[in-house]
Enzyme design. Structure first.
Site, PDB file in Angstrom:
ATOM      1  N   HIS A 484       0.821  -1.212   0.000  1.00  0.00           N
ATOM      2  CA  HIS A 484       0.000   0.000   0.000  1.00  0.00           C
ATOM      3  C   HIS A 484       0.854   1.260   0.000  1.00  0.00           C
ATOM      4  O   HIS A 484       0.933   1.972  -0.991  1.00  0.00           O
ATOM      5  CB  HIS A 484      -0.938  -0.028   1.203  1.00  0.00           C
ATOM      6  CG  HIS A 484      -1.862   1.142   1.276  1.00  0.00           C
ATOM      7  ND1 HIS A 484      -2.441   1.571   2.452  1.00  0.00           N
ATOM      8  CD2 HIS A 484      -2.306   1.992   0.318  1.00  0.00           C
ATOM      9  CE1 HIS A 484      -3.210   2.623   2.203  1.00  0.00           C
ATOM     10  NE2 HIS A 484      -3.132   2.902   0.926  1.00  0.00           N
ATOM     11  N   HIS A 489       1.585   5.028  -2.778  1.00  0.00           N
ATOM     12  CA  HIS A 489       1.724   6.397  -2.280  1.00  0.00           C
ATOM     13  C   HIS A 489       3.118   6.968  -2.526  1.00  0.00           C
ATOM     14  O   HIS A 489       3.277   8.038  -3.139  1.00  0.00           O
ATOM     15  CB  HIS A 489       1.423   6.439  -0.775  1.00  0.00           C
ATOM     16  CG  HIS A 489      -0.009   6.355  -0.423  1.00  0.00           C
ATOM     17  ND1 HIS A 489      -0.772   7.452  -0.104  1.00  0.00           N
ATOM     18  CD2 HIS A 489      -0.846   5.295  -0.346  1.00  0.00           C
ATOM     19  CE1 HIS A 489      -2.004   7.077   0.174  1.00  0.00           C
ATOM     20  NE2 HIS A 489      -2.082   5.760   0.028  1.00  0.00           N
ATOM     21  N   HIS A 675      -3.737   0.931  -6.422  1.00  0.00           N
ATOM     22  CA  HIS A 675      -4.037   1.526  -5.119  1.00  0.00           C
ATOM     23  C   HIS A 675      -5.427   1.138  -4.644  1.00  0.00           C
ATOM     24  O   HIS A 675      -5.632   0.819  -3.461  1.00  0.00           O
ATOM     25  CB  HIS A 675      -3.921   3.054  -5.173  1.00  0.00           C
ATOM     26  CG  HIS A 675      -4.281   3.704  -3.878  1.00  0.00           C
ATOM     27  ND1 HIS A 675      -5.500   4.322  -3.667  1.00  0.00           N
ATOM     28  CD2 HIS A 675      -3.605   3.818  -2.705  1.00  0.00           C
ATOM     29  CE1 HIS A 675      -5.553   4.786  -2.439  1.00  0.00           C
ATOM     30  NE2 HIS A 675      -4.414   4.494  -1.828  1.00  0.00           N
ATOM     31  N   ASN A 679      -6.278  -0.800  -1.091  1.00  0.00           N
ATOM     32  CA  ASN A 679      -6.727   0.172  -0.093  1.00  0.00           C
ATOM     33  C   ASN A 679      -8.182   0.015   0.314  1.00  0.00           C
ATOM     34  O   ASN A 679      -8.494  -0.090   1.495  1.00  0.00           O
ATOM     35  CB  ASN A 679      -6.502   1.600  -0.607  1.00  0.00           C
ATOM     36  CG  ASN A 679      -6.916   2.643   0.425  1.00  0.00           C
ATOM     37  OD1 ASN A 679      -6.256   2.801   1.446  1.00  0.00           O
ATOM     38  ND2 ASN A 679      -8.026   3.322   0.185  1.00  0.00           N
ATOM     39  N   ILE A 822      -6.381   9.003  -1.021  1.00  0.00           N
ATOM     40  CA  ILE A 822      -6.725   8.803   0.389  1.00  0.00           C
ATOM     41  C   ILE A 822      -5.764   7.776   0.980  1.00  0.00           C
ATOM     42  O   ILE A 822      -5.211   6.954   0.234  1.00  0.00           O
ATOM     43  CB  ILE A 822      -8.184   8.319   0.558  1.00  0.00           C
ATOM     44  CG1 ILE A 822      -8.604   8.292   2.027  1.00  0.00           C
ATOM     45  CG2 ILE A 822      -8.353   6.957  -0.047  1.00  0.00           C
ATOM     46  CD1 ILE A 822      -8.658   9.632   2.686  1.00  0.00           C
TER      47      ILE A 822
END
Length: 822
Positions: A484, A489, A675, A679, A822
């Site tokens: 993740h 990110h 993602h 997530n 997010i």
């Protein structure tokens, strides 16, 4: 594309084009003291003729004497004098421009703000453009006063302020606080071979007093909201309010749980799994004797409203309260859970290690044929390997270098290997779990390992369930920190920075990628401030603790961008083989692998869209080679954005349309679908924390001990004492509830702002992309209704919906946003 020479049309042939500008000004509620003075000066300067200038730019390129040039329109000045209302809303102004049909069609415009206050320019619409009709430009950008403008690349020094619009790079040197105490220090990630890392956005805060290499931190949560992010990358007002609202809810939930624990006989411990389920069944309840005493302080209604979620439907634990314990579900989630990107084909037995032999000794597996042969449905191990029936979830090499240090804290973990067998019905059957510790006399002496196999009765059955829990802890940590955080990110942020520094907003690749960078820098900055930092929520709720980010740096040493293209990833993990007779040229070795089946459809839909788009602007490879902006972008991305990997030979060269298409497809896939897959299922699968505990506090009990007898007598009690304690569990649940929730202003794959380009063919290609995504969604729903596909739903009745493209607001367990937002 690039800077072009310009020319102007004669004054006597100009005509007037009328239009309108839509913008937002800063209103009184968000004014600062300096804004009040700026607003007054704006009024004075307007009287003196200092205002806002617009200038249209022709979309047509012309050739003259071997030089390419574009036409510039005539400068026009405007006064935007309406006072912004208290409630933020759009303001519309009439504008006009001088133009001539010989200049072609306007393709862009320049705006210069001579006021003292910035404003948010949303759109410019032109009416009755000669030879065309209406034109609509979507801007969505802050326009800053000319005297405050700093070029996007900045100066590389100084503390950046919130009015700046600078994109620059920095190391991850803002996670620790050595001024507090030695234990609060954290290593600088990035800029060294020991701790390589992607770059983050520079903020330029001053260094700490104790360590000049460490950047000082903002002191509190609410001060953390002021962490610098370029203005155009900040959360919108609607998303920020929702984000803060649910963040506050999460904070209050934890405070309430701590208060509640004061009246529990076993503080910070769940007494039973029934206690865990009470979290979701009406909220936290105080004992009767305490209820009246504290009614005025903490009403029960508030407790109920602040339960970790008002909806755990479609989640593990929602119906069959024990189905999550089954071997089938344990294995199924490796293919269709929140971390379906780690399982791989076992190609040699026993499994081997790639760790440095001099540093770590013999780390090869101790699993023997006798451990698994009786569960291979009559096959020999060689036969099972040859027929692609053996698979492994291997968390050994990634964790072993940290096991000794982690186990010196209250947390106790193992490095784990889990072997699985592919059955004829398409499901996986666990065969063995290996739990390994470093040799007590030194890492260089290798691993001390024990192997556990499935059992149906007595202490052996309980120990097997406990072994699965240790695997779940490892997988939870690897998921959160690697699959993740690191692989979506962190690795995407340098692309955001490089794109804004090196590609003009008119560049086709900037236009292509822009939607896939929305809010990434903001959410990453928030993560550095309150989640990933010393003492942050991740360190408190995930097993590596203080070593969390350092461990992700260790894994980044092996990061390869091209390996994250889904087809490449599947082949590299042995989950697919190239087959010209199969759809997309790949054949999955596990046909019912929901992440791969749905993912490949999304991947090739993205690739087709990117190919249609790029081939419109790049007719041949030479056009790619001669694009100087593109060259600068890629060079900077490699040498600065991922500077610790700049000498790696695997970086593709952007010398062809093919390489450009593959690279952009990979970037979009990572930022959107990958993602989403790792997530938005967190709450569905890990909201019921016994299914995916994040911390283990005791090692496996040894036979002939009191602790071992307790495993046989009361497994639930041992599991609750061993795995995540009550407070970290509730913090973790609150965190993943926040991370799994879609905001109301989410923009999903296949959607973007209207009129984002005037070129008809890209617009048609994007419309085709959107239709294909809708078709994919229908096919996913159909597959989820097929009961023969046992990996798509499983015994817990949680359907695999994470790669369904669209969603509503809230906790839905589906939907692919355009970006890591997010």
């Amino acid at each position: 594309m690039g800077n072009q020479p310009t020319t102007r049309i004669a004054e006597d042939r100009k005509k007037t084009i009328k239009g309108r500008v839509v913008l937002e000004k800063k209103n009184f509620l968000v004014f600062e003291v300096t804004d009040l003075g700026a607003s007054f000066l704006d009024r004075v300067h307007e009287l003196l003729g200092k205002n806002i200038s617009f200038q249209l730019i022709s979309a047509d390129h012309h050739e003259s004497s071997g030089t390419s040039f574009v036409h510039l329109g005539f400068l026009r000045y405007h006064w935007f004098t309406k006072i912004a209302p208290l409630k933020i809303k759009e303001l519309t102004y009439e504008v006009s421009f001088d133009w001539n049909e010989e200049m072609g069609i306007p393709g862009a415009f320049m705006v210069k703000n001579n006021h003292h206050s910035e404003f948010y320019l949303k759109t410019l619409t032109l009416e009755d453009v000669p030879g065309h009709g209406q034109l609509h430009f979507v801007c969505n950008s802050w326009v800053y006063p000319s005297k405050q403008l700093v070029i996007l690349r900045g100066t590389g020094s100084g503390m950046l302020q919130k009015w700046d619009r600078v994109y620059d790079y920095a190391f991850y040197n803002d996670l620790g606080n050595p001024d507090d105490n030695v234990e609060s220090a954290r290593p600088v990630l990035g800029g060294s071979s020991e701790y390589p890392y992607p770059r983050r956005g520079r903020t330029g805060r001053p260094p700490t007093k104790s360590d000049p290499k460490t950047e000082s931190r903002l002191p509190t949560f609410f001060k953390g909201l002021e962490i610098y992010v370029p203005k155009d990358e900040q959360f919108g007002a609607l998303k920020l309010s929702g984000f803060l609202g649910y963040g506050l809810k999460s904070a209050v939930q934890f405070s309430v749980s701590k208060f509640w624990a004061q009246f529990d006989g076993t503080r910070d411990e769940f007494d039973s799994f029934e206690d865990v389920l009470k979290i979701y069944d009406g909220g936290l309840k105080l004992p009767d004797g305490v209820r009246e005493k504290y009614r005025n302080i903490l009403p029960l209604e508030m407790l109920k409203a602040l339960a970790p979620s008002d909806d755990i439907s479609n989640g593990i634990g929602s119906d069959d309260k024990s189905a999550w314990r089954s071997d089938e579900e344990f294995a199924r989630e490796m293919l269709a859970g929140v971390n379906p990107v780690c399982i791989r084909l076992l190609e040699e037995f026993p499994p081997t290690s790639n760790l440095d032999l001099e540093l770590y000794g013999n780390q090869n597996s101790s699993i023997k044929p006798s451990h698994i042969e009786q569960n291979l449905n009559g096959l020999q191990i060689k036969e099972a390997i040859k027929s692609n029936r053996l698979f492994i979830l291997d968390h050994h090499d990634s964790l072993m270098p940290y096991v000794r240090r982690i186990n010196a804290t209250p947390t106790k973990i193992y490095a784990t290997r889990t072997l699985l067998f592919l059955q004829k019905d398409g499901t996986l059957k666990p065969l063995a779990i290996e739990l390994s510790l470093p040799h007590p006399d030194g890492d260089q002496l290798g691993a001390i390992s024990k192997v556990y196999t499935p059992a149906k009765h007595g202490a052996e059955e309980s120990v097997w369930h406990l072994a699965k829990a240790y695997v779940a802890v490892n997988d939870s940590g690897v998921h959160q920190l690697i699959s993740h955080w690191l692989n979506t990110h962190a690795v995407i942020e340098p692309f955001v920075i490089a794109t804004n520094r090196q590609l003009s907003v008119l560049h086709p690749i900037h236009k292509l990628l822009k939607p896939h960078f929305r809010d990434t820098m903001s959410v990453n900055a928030f993560g550095r401030q309150v989640l990933l930092n010393d003492g942050g929520l991740v360190e408190k709720t995930v097993f590596p603790g203080r070593y969390a980010m350092e461990m992700s740096s260790f894994i980044y040493k092996n990061w390869v961008l091209t390996d994250h293209a889904l087809p490449v990833d599947l082949v590299k993990r042995g989950m697919a083989i190239e087959d010209s007779n199969s759809p997309h040229g790949l054949r999955l070795l596990i046909e019912d692998y929901p992440y791969a089946v749905d993912g490949l459809e999304i991947w090739f839909a993205i690739k087709t869209w990117v190919e249609d788009y790029c081939t419109f602007y790049y007719k041949n490879d030479e056009m790619v080679l001669k694009d100087l902006e593109l060259e600068s972008w890629w060079k900077e991305l490699i040498e600065q954005g991922h500077g610790d990997k700049k000498h790696e030979p695997w970086w593709p060269t952007l010398d062809s349309c093919h390489n450009l298409i593959d690279t952009c497809t990979t970037i979009i896939w990572v930022a959107s679908a990958l993602h989403a897959a790792v997530n938005f299922g967190q709450y569905s699968y890990a909201g019921y924390f016994p299914n995916r505990p994040t911390i283990s506090r005791r090692l496996m009990p040894e036979p002939h001990t009191k602790e071992y007898d307790e495993v046989e007598e009361n497994l639930d009690n041992v599991l609750l004492k061993t795995m995540t304690a009550q407070h970290p569990a509730l913090m973790g649940i609150s965190l993943i509830e926040l991370l799994s929730r879609h905001p109301s202003d989410e923009v999903y794959l296949g959607h973007r702002e209207p009129n984002w380009t005037m070129d008809l063919e890209p617009l048609k290609a994007f419309e085709k992309f959107g239709k294909e995504l809708k078709d994919i969604e229908e096919r996913i729903e159909k597959r989820n209704g097929d009961k023969s596909r046992r990996n798509r739903v499983g015994v817990v009745d949680v359907r695999y919906t994470l790669l369904q493209p669209y969603s509503q607001e809230g906790l839905t367990g589906k939907g692919i946003p355009n970006s890591v937002s997010i």
